[in-house]
Design a protein around this motif. Structure first.
Motif, PDB file in Angstrom:
ATOM      1  N   MET A 180       0.838  -1.195   0.000  1.00 17.68           N
ATOM      2  CA  MET A 180       0.000   0.000   0.000  1.00 17.68           C
ATOM      3  C   MET A 180       0.876   1.248   0.000  1.00 17.68           C
ATOM      4  N   TYR A 181       0.455   2.245  -0.711  1.00 20.14           N
ATOM      5  CA  TYR A 181       1.122   3.547  -0.677  1.00 20.14           C
ATOM      6  C   TYR A 181       0.119   4.574  -0.146  1.00 20.14           C
ATOM      7  N   PRO A 182      -0.073   4.628   1.181  1.00 19.51           N
ATOM      8  CA  PRO A 182      -1.046   5.603   1.695  1.00 19.51           C
ATOM      9  C   PRO A 182      -0.524   7.020   1.522  1.00 19.51           C
ATOM     10  N   ASP A 222      13.200   6.381   5.764  1.00 19.45           N
ATOM     11  CA  ASP A 222      13.919   5.166   5.353  1.00 19.45           C
ATOM     12  C   ASP A 222      14.394   5.281   3.913  1.00 19.45           C
ATOM     13  N   PHE A 223      13.540   5.836   3.047  1.00 19.73           N
ATOM     14  CA  PHE A 223      13.943   6.015   1.643  1.00 19.73           C
ATOM     15  C   PHE A 223      15.150   6.955   1.558  1.00 19.73           C
ATOM     16  N   SER A 224      15.140   7.976   2.404  1.00 20.66           N
ATOM     17  CA  SER A 224      16.246   8.934   2.391  1.00 20.66           C
ATOM     18  C   SER A 224      17.538   8.290   2.885  1.00 20.66           C
ATOM     19  N   ASN A 228      18.272   4.924   3.463  1.00 27.21           N
ATOM     20  CA  ASN A 228      18.704   3.663   2.847  1.00 27.21           C
ATOM     21  C   ASN A 228      18.906   3.755   1.340  1.00 27.21           C
ATOM     22  N   LEU A 229      18.102   4.587   0.656  1.00 28.02           N
ATOM     23  CA  LEU A 229      18.199   4.658  -0.804  1.00 28.02           C
ATOM     24  C   LEU A 229      18.774   5.984  -1.289  1.00 28.02           C
ATOM     25  N   ASN A 230      19.094   6.881  -0.347  1.00 25.70           N
ATOM     26  CA  ASN A 230      19.648   8.194  -0.700  1.00 25.70           C
ATOM     27  C   ASN A 230      18.696   8.990  -1.594  1.00 25.70           C
ATOM     28  N   LEU A 231      17.393   8.763  -1.431  1.00 24.27           N
ATOM     29  CA  LEU A 231      16.406   9.503  -2.224  1.00 24.27           C
ATOM     30  C   LEU A 231      16.205  10.885  -1.603  1.00 24.27           C
ATOM     31  N   ALA A 241      11.707  11.238  -1.184  1.00 24.30           N
ATOM     32  CA  ALA A 241      10.672  11.149  -2.223  1.00 24.30           C
ATOM     33  C   ALA A 241      10.866   9.862  -3.020  1.00 24.30           C
ATOM     34  N   VAL A 242       9.901   8.953  -2.911  1.00 25.01           N
ATOM     35  CA  VAL A 242      10.068   7.618  -3.485  1.00 25.01           C
ATOM     36  C   VAL A 242      10.325   7.636  -4.994  1.00 25.01           C
ATOM     37  N   TYR A 243       9.707   8.579  -5.715  1.00 25.77           N
ATOM     38  CA  TYR A 243       9.910   8.652  -7.162  1.00 25.77           C
ATOM     39  C   TYR A 243      10.795   9.832  -7.566  1.00 25.77           C
ATOM     40  N   GLY A 244      11.496  10.408  -6.620  1.00 32.04           N
ATOM     41  CA  GLY A 244      12.383  11.527  -6.936  1.00 32.04           C
ATOM     42  C   GLY A 244      11.605  12.823  -7.081  1.00 32.04           C
ATOM     43  N   THR A 277      20.653  11.290 -16.020  1.00 32.90           N
ATOM     44  CA  THR A 277      19.710  10.234 -16.341  1.00 32.90           C
ATOM     45  C   THR A 277      19.050   9.757 -15.051  1.00 32.90           C
ATOM     46  N   GLY A 278      18.086   8.873 -15.163  1.00 27.07           N
ATOM     47  CA  GLY A 278      17.388   8.369 -13.978  1.00 27.07           C
ATOM     48  C   GLY A 278      15.985   8.927 -13.861  1.00 27.07           C
ATOM     49  N   GLN A 279      15.333   8.557 -12.758  1.00 26.09           N
ATOM     50  CA  GLN A 279      13.895   8.798 -12.648  1.00 26.09           C
ATOM     51  C   GLN A 279      13.473  10.272 -12.570  1.00 26.09           C
ATOM     52  N   THR A 280      14.413  11.175 -12.268  1.00 26.78           N
ATOM     53  CA  THR A 280      14.017  12.590 -12.229  1.00 26.78           C
ATOM     54  C   THR A 280      14.174  13.250 -13.593  1.00 26.78           C
ATOM     55  N   GLY A 301      10.779   9.794 -16.730  1.00 25.56           N
ATOM     56  CA  GLY A 301      10.250   9.729 -15.373  1.00 25.56           C
ATOM     57  C   GLY A 301      10.536   8.445 -14.622  1.00 25.56           C
ATOM     58  N   TYR A 302       9.741   8.228 -13.577  1.00 29.15           N
ATOM     59  CA  TYR A 302      10.017   7.108 -12.666  1.00 29.15           C
ATOM     60  C   TYR A 302       9.522   5.784 -13.226  1.00 29.15           C
ATOM     61  N   SER A 303      10.014   4.719 -12.631  1.00 29.07           N
ATOM     62  CA  SER A 303       9.798   3.290 -12.923  1.00 29.07           C
ATOM     63  C   SER A 303      11.089   2.741 -13.522  1.00 29.07           C
ATOM     64  N   VAL A 304      11.279   1.454 -13.373  1.00 27.01           N
ATOM     65  CA  VAL A 304      12.514   0.826 -13.839  1.00 27.01           C
ATOM     66  C   VAL A 304      12.655   1.009 -15.354  1.00 27.01           C
ATOM     67  N   GLY A 305      11.579   0.732 -16.084  1.00 27.37           N
ATOM     68  CA  GLY A 305      11.636   0.813 -17.548  1.00 27.37           C
ATOM     69  C   GLY A 305      11.936   2.222 -18.033  1.00 27.37           C
ATOM     70  N   ARG A 306      11.242   3.210 -17.436  1.00 26.40           N
ATOM     71  CA  ARG A 306      11.442   4.585 -17.906  1.00 26.40           C
ATOM     72  C   ARG A 306      12.801   5.132 -17.465  1.00 26.40           C
ATOM     73  N   ALA A 307      13.252   4.745 -16.257  1.00 30.48           N
ATOM     74  CA  ALA A 307      14.585   5.199 -15.820  1.00 30.48           C
ATOM     75  C   ALA A 307      15.648   4.634 -16.761  1.00 30.48           C
ATOM     76  N   ALA A 308      15.463   3.374 -17.194  1.00 34.62           N
ATOM     77  CA  ALA A 308      16.411   2.788 -18.141  1.00 34.62           C
ATOM     78  C   ALA A 308      16.352   3.519 -19.481  1.00 34.62           C
TER      79      ALA A 308
HETATM   80  C1  LIG Z   1       9.582   0.672  -2.685  1.00 32.83           C
HETATM   81  C2  LIG Z   1       9.658   0.964  -4.167  1.00 32.83           C
HETATM   82  C3  LIG Z   1       8.880   0.210  -5.023  1.00 32.83           C
HETATM   83  C4  LIG Z   1       8.936   0.429  -6.389  1.00 32.83           C
HETATM   84  N1  LIG Z   1       8.192  -0.367  -7.222  1.00 32.83           N
HETATM   85  C5  LIG Z   1       8.349  -0.262  -8.540  1.00 32.83           C
HETATM   86  C6  LIG Z   1       7.711  -1.186  -9.427  1.00 32.83           C
HETATM   87  O1  LIG Z   1       6.978  -2.103  -8.996  1.00 32.83           O
HETATM   88  N2  LIG Z   1       7.909  -1.055 -10.765  1.00 32.83           N
HETATM   89  C7  LIG Z   1       8.716  -0.070 -11.278  1.00 32.83           C
HETATM   90  O2  LIG Z   1       8.902  -0.014 -12.502  1.00 32.83           O
HETATM   91  N3  LIG Z   1       9.321   0.829 -10.475  1.00 32.83           N
HETATM   92  C8  LIG Z   1       9.172   0.755  -9.113  1.00 32.83           C
HETATM   93  N4  LIG Z   1       9.802   1.646  -8.290  1.00 32.83           N
HETATM   94  C9  LIG Z   1      10.494   2.796  -8.879  1.00 32.83           C
HETATM   95  C10 LIG Z   1      11.825   2.400  -9.454  1.00 32.83           C
HETATM   96  O3  LIG Z   1      12.521   1.556  -8.541  1.00 32.83           O
HETATM   97  C11 LIG Z   1      12.638   3.682  -9.686  1.00 32.83           C
HETATM   98  O4  LIG Z   1      11.865   4.619 -10.460  1.00 32.83           O
HETATM   99  C12 LIG Z   1      13.948   3.398 -10.423  1.00 32.83           C
HETATM  100  O5  LIG Z   1      14.682   2.397  -9.759  1.00 32.83           O
HETATM  101  C13 LIG Z   1      14.766   4.675 -10.506  1.00 32.83           C
HETATM  102  O6  LIG Z   1      15.981   4.368 -11.140  1.00 32.83           O
HETATM  103  P1  LIG Z   1      17.190   5.371 -11.013  1.00 32.83           P
HETATM  104  O7  LIG Z   1      18.308   4.760 -11.794  1.00 32.83           O
HETATM  105  O8  LIG Z   1      16.774   6.767 -11.317  1.00 32.83           O
HETATM  106  O9  LIG Z   1      17.566   5.395  -9.438  1.00 32.83           O
HETATM  107  P2  LIG Z   1      17.986   4.221  -8.466  1.00 32.83           P
HETATM  108  O10 LIG Z   1      17.509   2.885  -8.945  1.00 32.83           O
HETATM  109  O11 LIG Z   1      17.572   4.691  -7.092  1.00 32.83           O
HETATM  110  O12 LIG Z   1      19.562   4.202  -8.583  1.00 32.83           O
HETATM  111  C14 LIG Z   1      20.343   5.236  -8.038  1.00 32.83           C
HETATM  112  C15 LIG Z   1      21.625   4.602  -7.546  1.00 32.83           C
HETATM  113  O13 LIG Z   1      22.536   5.645  -7.168  1.00 32.83           O
HETATM  114  C16 LIG Z   1      23.104   5.296  -5.926  1.00 32.83           C
HETATM  115  N5  LIG Z   1      23.480   6.544  -5.280  1.00 32.83           N
HETATM  116  C17 LIG Z   1      22.683   7.484  -4.698  1.00 32.83           C
HETATM  117  N6  LIG Z   1      23.395   8.493  -4.222  1.00 32.83           N
HETATM  118  C18 LIG Z   1      24.695   8.199  -4.490  1.00 32.83           C
HETATM  119  C19 LIG Z   1      25.928   8.877  -4.248  1.00 32.83           C
HETATM  120  N7  LIG Z   1      25.967  10.067  -3.636  1.00 32.83           N
HETATM  121  N8  LIG Z   1      27.055   8.287  -4.667  1.00 32.83           N
HETATM  122  C20 LIG Z   1      27.035   7.108  -5.319  1.00 32.83           C
HETATM  123  N9  LIG Z   1      25.895   6.411  -5.582  1.00 32.83           N
HETATM  124  C21 LIG Z   1      24.760   6.967  -5.170  1.00 32.83           C
HETATM  125  C22 LIG Z   1      22.013   4.547  -5.174  1.00 32.83           C
HETATM  126  O14 LIG Z   1      22.562   3.740  -4.172  1.00 32.83           O
HETATM  127  C23 LIG Z   1      21.403   3.722  -6.314  1.00 32.83           C
HETATM  128  O15 LIG Z   1      22.049   2.486  -6.508  1.00 32.83           O
HETATM  129  C24 LIG Z   1       9.777   1.449  -6.917  1.00 32.83           C
HETATM  130  C25 LIG Z   1      10.564   2.204  -6.047  1.00 32.83           C
HETATM  131  C26 LIG Z   1      10.519   1.958  -4.680  1.00 32.83           C
HETATM  132  C27 LIG Z   1      11.416   2.773  -3.748  1.00 32.83           C
END
Ligand SMILES: Cc1cc2nc3c(=O)[nH]c(=O)nc-3n(C[C@H](O)[C@H](O)[C@H](O)COP(=O)(O)OP(=O)(O)OC[C@H]3O[C@@H](n4cnc5c(N)ncnc54)[C@H](O)[C@@H]3O)c2cc1C
Length: 112
Positions: free
Chosen positions: A1-3, A48-50, A52-55, A59-62, A85-88, A92-99
């Motif tokens: 859930m994403y409340p 936790d996102f901030s 553990n994931l350095n977001l 912000a979960v989607y940047g 590059t990346g979700q911002t 935009g966000y999601s694995v496919g679009r970030a790629a």
């Molecule tokens: C809980 C959750 C569930 C999700 N579910 C889905 C889903 O079901 N389907 C989907 O398509 N998308 C999903 N997403 C979104 C998707 O994961 C992201 O949009 C995508 O991974 C973003 O890719 P990115 O390359 O921009 O960033 P990231 O995948 O976050 O990669 C950034 C990388 O940079 C590293 N980093 C950060 N700061 C530094 C620094 N200062 N120095 C060196 N390295 C650093 C991080 O450790 C990370 O490895 C989800 C996200 C979350 C958090």
């Protein structure tokens, strides 16, 4: 859930008690429309996102999912030779679009 949660809540306010309180409300709301049988629960907060994931600011989607595509960060940064590059960035966000944004950033670089 994403409340939905307050975006202006300072990250340090996300205590374990705060997380539990949000979860309880979310479960209560969902219970009104679905019969729930919860075996395991794991609660993740913007803090936790901030941490553990350095977001940025947790912000979960940047960026907000409501941000229009033309307001995403550009692949060519204002600093010469820097590409983003990346979700911002677009599209935009999601694995496919970030790629996809990585491909677009590479294409931008190759058209220089
Ligand atoms: C809980 C959750 C569930 C999700 N579910 C889905 C889903 O079901 N389907 C989907 O398509 N998308 C999903 N997403 C979104 C998707 O994961 C992201 O949009 C995508 O991974 C973003 O890719 P990115 O390359 O921009 O960033 P990231 O995948 O976050 O990669 C950034 C990388 O940079 C590293 N980093 C950060 N700061 C530094 C620094 N200062 N120095 C060196 N390295 C650093 C991080 O450790 C990370 O490895 C989800 C996200 C979350 C958090």
């Amino acid at each position: 859930m994403y409340p939905p949660v307050r975006r202006d809540l300072p990250l340090d306010d996300w205590s374990e008690e705060k997380k539990e309180a949000v979860l309880e409300k979310a479960i209560a709301a969902l219970s009104r429309v679905h019969k729930l049988d919860i075996a395991v629960k794991r609660i993740v907060s913007p803090k936790d996102f901030s941490v553990n994931l350095n977001l940025y600011r947790g912000a979960v989607y940047g960026l907000s999912p409501q941000v229009a595509p033309w307001n995403h960060f550009p692949h060519r940064a204002p600093i010469q030779g820097l590409y983003q590059t990346g979700q911002t960035t677009y599209p935009g966000y999601s694995v496919g679009r970030a790629a996809t944004s990585g491909i677009l950033a590479a294409e931008t670089l190759m058209t220089e």
